[in-house]
Design a protein around this motif. Structure first.
Motif, PDB file in Angstrom:
ATOM      1  N   HIS A 223       6.850  19.639  10.705  1.00 14.04           N
ATOM      2  CA  HIS A 223       5.711  19.666   9.776  1.00 14.04           C
ATOM      3  C   HIS A 223       6.100  20.044   8.343  1.00 14.04           C
ATOM      4  CE1 HIS A 223       2.945  19.025  13.048  1.00 14.04           C
ATOM      5  NE2 HIS A 223       3.433  20.080  13.701  1.00 14.04           N
ATOM      6  N   ALA A 224       7.354  20.408   8.141  1.00 16.87           N
ATOM      7  CA  ALA A 224       7.762  20.829   6.799  1.00 16.87           C
ATOM      8  C   ALA A 224       9.226  20.479   6.554  1.00 16.87           C
ATOM      9  CB  ALA A 224       7.558  22.336   6.628  1.00 16.87           C
ATOM     10  N   ALA A 262       5.354  21.743   3.028  1.00 20.43           N
ATOM     11  CA  ALA A 262       4.610  21.003   4.051  1.00 20.43           C
ATOM     12  C   ALA A 262       4.712  19.500   3.796  1.00 20.43           C
ATOM     13  CB  ALA A 262       3.151  21.447   4.053  1.00 20.43           C
ATOM     14  N   LYS A 263       4.830  18.717   4.874  1.00 21.18           N
ATOM     15  CA  LYS A 263       5.079  17.278   4.719  1.00 21.18           C
ATOM     16  C   LYS A 263       3.845  16.489   4.306  1.00 21.18           C
ATOM     17  CE  LYS A 263       9.190  16.722   7.565  1.00 21.18           C
ATOM     18  NZ  LYS A 263       9.823  16.005   8.703  1.00 21.18           N
ATOM     19  N   HIS A 266      -2.141  17.780   5.866  1.00 21.04           N
ATOM     20  CA  HIS A 266      -2.624  18.261   7.158  1.00 21.04           C
ATOM     21  C   HIS A 266      -1.645  19.264   7.787  1.00 21.04           C
ATOM     22  CE1 HIS A 266      -5.770  15.254   6.978  1.00 21.04           C
ATOM     23  NE2 HIS A 266      -4.849  14.319   6.750  1.00 21.04           N
ATOM     24  N   SER A 267      -0.548  19.488   7.123  1.00 16.52           N
ATOM     25  CA  SER A 267       0.461  20.428   7.618  1.00 16.52           C
ATOM     26  C   SER A 267       0.445  21.692   6.761  1.00 16.52           C
ATOM     27  CB  SER A 267       1.855  19.791   7.556  1.00 16.52           C
ATOM     28  OG  SER A 267       1.916  18.621   8.327  1.00 16.52           O
ATOM     29  N   TYR A 268       0.953  22.776   7.324  1.00 11.05           N
ATOM     30  CA  TYR A 268       0.992  24.033   6.577  1.00 11.05           C
ATOM     31  C   TYR A 268       2.095  24.934   7.142  1.00 11.05           C
ATOM     32  CZ  TYR A 268      -1.718  25.643  10.612  1.00 11.05           C
ATOM     33  OH  TYR A 268      -2.145  25.916  11.895  1.00 11.05           O
TER      34      TYR A 268
END
Length: 329
Positions: A223-224, A262-263, A266-268
């Protein structure tokens, strides 16, 4: 006594030169270490960054002050062990001549527990080197790193002149193809590239440094992004002493930044518990970008033919910059 004359029997007018005067005597160096450990123990007992500044300076001070900041998020028993009263024993002093440009001296020592005001059991058989640098109002300890376990056998002999004085090596002096000033760059390269083309000998410290690079994406779940970059060191100090074989013992400091991004929207990223004390505003928020700033100190040896090795790297988080996802929506 360090710095005794080697020409005591020469007659006046013979032209015989007396030995160099030391930067300070061994007795004065011993008193300096005594004062340091007393002030350090007081600072540890009170978890006081301002008191620690009376004992330390440079990168090591920044690292210890940052550790005090982290304490609320750390295991209490680990903190108690790390900050337990201590004393340095089995001291050997390496002091340059007063005529040199050096403003520092070196101590080889071992740590012991302080029990009822007296030295108790050794922490271990590890050998620690301390660098004390002169400041405006005295001396401060600025680097402390160890040879550990089986690598105690790799501790080099420090070269001494006829007066028993150490020769400091200028950071940019080449030994073979390697200068002491290159050690911080070689260490940070382990974080930045994994030491892809490193000349550093294979040691546990090198493998540990490289693992930060190879394992950097672990636990991110895709996600990152994360990467490391070299950044300006807190002090940029390089201290090198000539060894008996013509090489050098080197202690220095360096720094790296670790950036998480974050990518997508919606990512974190969630801050770790030990990160949160550095983030005063909303540390529990979901973050879009996080930058961890690390200070490091390292100990290495350059052989007489210029082959470098790093034997100890200390890494401490000193600052965290975090951007919540809500700030970029």
């Amino acid at each position: 006594m360090t710095g005794c004359s080697t020409a005591d029997t020469a007659s006046e007018g013979s032209g015989a030169a007396t030995a160099e005067r030391p930067l300070l005597t061994k007795a004065e160096a011993n008193t300096t270490v005594d004062a340091y450990q007393k002030a350090n123990n007081q600072a540890n007992a009170k978890r006081s960054a301002s008191l620690m500044a009376r004992a330390e300076d440079g990168a090591v001070l920044a690292m210890d002050q940052a550790y005090f900041t982290q304490i609320p998020a750390l295991d209490k028993s680990d903190v108690a062990d790390n900050l337990a009263p201590f004393v340095y024993v089995n001291r050997t002093f390496y002091i340059p001549p007063a005529s040199s440009k050096a403003d520092w001296f070196l101590v080889r020592t071992q740590g012991a527990h302080l029990t009822h005001g007296k030295p108790g059991k050794l922490w271990s058989k590890d050998v620690r080197f301390l660098v004390f640098q002169r400041s405006g109002d005295g001396w401060r300890m600025v680097v402390a790193r160890d040879f550990e376990g089986t690598e105690v056998a790799k501790v080099p002999h420090i070269a001494l002149d006829k007066a028993g004085l150490m020769k400091a090596v200028a950071p940019d002096t080449k030994i073979g193809k390697t200068a002491p000033a290159q050690l911080p760059e070689l260490v940070t390269d382990l974080w930045v590239t994994g030491g892809r083309n490193t000349p550093l000998a294979d040691t546990p410290a090198r493998r540990t440094g490289r693992s930060w690079y190879t394992e950097r994406e672990n636990n991110l779940g895709g996600h990152a992004w994360v990467d490391f970059k070299k950044t300006a060191p807190h002090a940029g100090d390089v201290f090198a002493a000539k060894t008996a074989d013509g090489g050098a013992l080197v202690l220095s400091d360096s720094a790296v930044d670790e950036t998480f991004l974050a990518k997508d929207l919606h990512s974190y990223i969630n801050l770790g518990e030990s990160d949160k004390p550095f983030v005063k505003h909303n540390p529990d928020a979901q973050m879009y970008k996080v930058v961890r700033h690390y200070a490091q100190t390292e100990l290495g040896v350059i052989s007489a033919n210029g082959k470098p090795a790093v034997y100890s790297i200390g890494t401490q988080l000193t600052k965290v910059d975090a951007t919540p996802t809500s700030d970029i929506n």
